[in-house]
Design an enzyme around this catalytic site. Structure first.
Site, PDB file in Angstrom:
ATOM      1  N   ASP A  18       0.819  -1.213   0.000  1.00 25.43           N
ATOM      2  CA  ASP A  18       0.000   0.000   0.000  1.00 25.43           C
ATOM      3  C   ASP A  18       0.853   1.264   0.000  1.00 25.43           C
ATOM      4  OD1 ASP A  18      -2.416  -1.439   0.084  1.00 25.43           O
ATOM      5  OD2 ASP A  18      -2.297  -1.632   2.257  1.00 25.43           O
ATOM      6  N   ARG A  98      -0.866   1.348  16.697  1.00 26.96           N
ATOM      7  CA  ARG A  98      -1.381   2.479  15.928  1.00 26.96           C
ATOM      8  C   ARG A  98      -1.408   3.808  16.684  1.00 26.96           C
ATOM      9  NH1 ARG A  98       0.383  -0.315  12.108  1.00 26.96           N
ATOM     10  NH2 ARG A  98      -1.070  -1.295  10.664  1.00 26.96           N
ATOM     11  N   ASP A 127      -7.722   0.432  11.031  1.00 28.88           N
ATOM     12  CA  ASP A 127      -6.539   1.271  11.208  1.00 28.88           C
ATOM     13  C   ASP A 127      -6.768   2.712  10.785  1.00 28.88           C
ATOM     14  OD1 ASP A 127      -4.975  -0.653  12.368  1.00 28.88           O
ATOM     15  OD2 ASP A 127      -4.051  -1.315  10.503  1.00 28.88           O
ATOM     16  N   SER A 179      -2.093  -9.913   3.286  1.00 30.45           N
ATOM     17  CA  SER A 179      -1.977  -8.630   3.977  1.00 30.45           C
ATOM     18  C   SER A 179      -1.455  -8.923   5.376  1.00 30.45           C
ATOM     19  CB  SER A 179      -3.349  -7.942   4.046  1.00 30.45           C
ATOM     20  OG  SER A 179      -3.256  -6.748   4.803  1.00 30.45           O
TER      21      SER A 179
END
Length: 406
Positions: A18, A98, A127, A179
């Site tokens: 990404d 995060r 996220d 992923s």
């Protein structure tokens, strides 16, 4: 702010699929702004190797690597451990990292005079919420760019097409295009064959598991370990004092080797859909188990039961990206107070995916062998009669009413 007015963007950069293609995409679609790539070191290890060269070759002006391991462990993981927070059996691996990454992105963006912060989280996941709530807390006026919510790319296959067309180097192929998210605490696997819950994960396939082996491949002999805690926080592994992040590293090694901490779950995402994932959390799984064993000895019933109730709210709070909130501060204060006597040593036996208690000691133990023994003790069993009469009085009165005897 118009796209043409955005001159400098701070990008949350992992070097994965990404974020690798986001750099050229931003330059194409936002009037060739300067891109400052920022990677949070949260213990992902060799994933950081070669990242600076890759980021610059792809179009970034520079890479900033922020060491966030101890902040993540000490400020977020340890309080969650004290509370016993789990989200539907998930030990919150991605969610732990995060908030500190989002906070650092905001700090760097302000220091660099950036016009916006960009991230690679999809519009389907959790996220995006976690990053953006942290950014709003520390840079409330900062523009946020989420390409997955803007571009025409619809799949990871199309992302690979874009990368190939723009000469962006990738470490994955279409066949191994899971992923993944990795940090000191865990590794997640999503996508490909895992998108169908009917498919069994290929645990024994070479290269699938990265933090350890499957229980089937684990040694035929058990491994004994010990963990020392002080006020609910781990302070030593096998008798050797070390900081908490180092203890997690050691537990990852021994836990992974014994097939510990692999789960396959379908979880309820914040955005409303169910998602299937395989998570590796060897050290964290051991640490939670050890902490629970010590709590059994040292925490009184009412506090322990109340903490178990609050643990659900605390896990939701972390999972849903609301770490930097007054509620978190209040619940963390409770967790710290509830753990003030959680001090002692826990011994465990690790064997083929199992964590078997092997003895627990504490100077603050509430366990009294004299009281509970089946042998002679100082406890007067006659006292139980009066207690039961009072405890059962409402039940007796209800029965008398039904019999018309009140």
């Amino acid at each position: 702010m118009e796209k043409k007015d955005i001159k400098k963007i701070v990008l949350a950069y992992s070097g994965g699929l990404d974020t690798s293609i986001i750099i050229p995409w931003l330059k194409e679609n936002y009037n060739d702004p300067e891109i400052i790539a920022v990677s949070g070191n949260v213990g992902q290890g060799d994933e950081l190797e070669g990242l600076e060269e890759k980021a610059i070759k792809t179009g970034a002006s520079k890479l900033i690597v922020a060491d966030l391991v101890d902040e993540m462990v000490d400020d977020i993981i340890i309080p969650a451990l004290k509370m016993g927070a789990k989200y539907e059996t998930y030990l919150l691996g991605t969610a732990f990292a995060r908030p500190v990454i989002g906070k650092k992105l905001a700090e760097i963006a302000l220091a660099e005079g950036a016009d916006a912060i960009a991230h690679g989280a999809t519009g389907k996941g959790n996220d995006q919420v976690r990053f953006e709530l942290a950014i709003k807390r520390f840079a409330p006026d900062m523009k946020i760019i989420a390409p997955w919510r803007e571009w025409d790319i619809k799949s990871r296959d199309e992302e690979i097409d874009y990368a190939e067309a723009h000469n962006v180097p990738l470490k994955i192929s279409r066949e191994t295009n899971y992923s993944k998210d990795k940090n000191l605490w865990h590794l997640s696997h999503e996508g490909l064959d895992l998108e169908d819950p009917a498919n069994e994960p290929q645990y024994e396939k070479e290269g699938f598991l990265e933090m350890g082996v499957s229980p089937i491949q684990a040694p035929d002999e058990p491994t004994y370990i010990s963990i020392d805690f002080e006020a609910g926080a781990p302070v030593a592994f096998n008798g050797e004092k070390m900081k908490a992040s180092k203890i997690i590293e050691k537990l990852n090694e021994v836990g992974g080797a014994n097939g510990i901490g692999i789960i396959d779950i379908v979880e309820n995402r914040l955005v409303g859909m169910k998602d299937r994932g395989v998570y590796e959390t060897p050290g964290g799984t051991i640490l939670y188990k050890a902490h629970e064993q010590l709590e059994m000895l040292t925490v009184d019933k009412e506090v322990l039961h109340e903490k178990e109730k609050l643990a659900v709210d605390y896990a939701d709070l972390i999972y849903n990206g609301k770490w930097y909130t007054p509620l978190q501060e209040a619940l963390t204060a409770f967790a710290n107070e509830a753990n003030k006597y959680v001090t002692g040593t826990v011994k465990l036996k690790l064997y083929k995916g199992n964590i078997i208690p092997a003895g627990t000691t504490s100077p603050y133990s509430l366990y009294s062998e004299n009281l509970v023994t089946f042998g002679e003790s100082d406890y007067d069993q006659k006292q139980a009669e009066g207690f039961i009469n009072l405890w059962g009085l409402p039940t007796k009165v209800q029965a008398l009413r039904e019999q018309g005897r009140l």
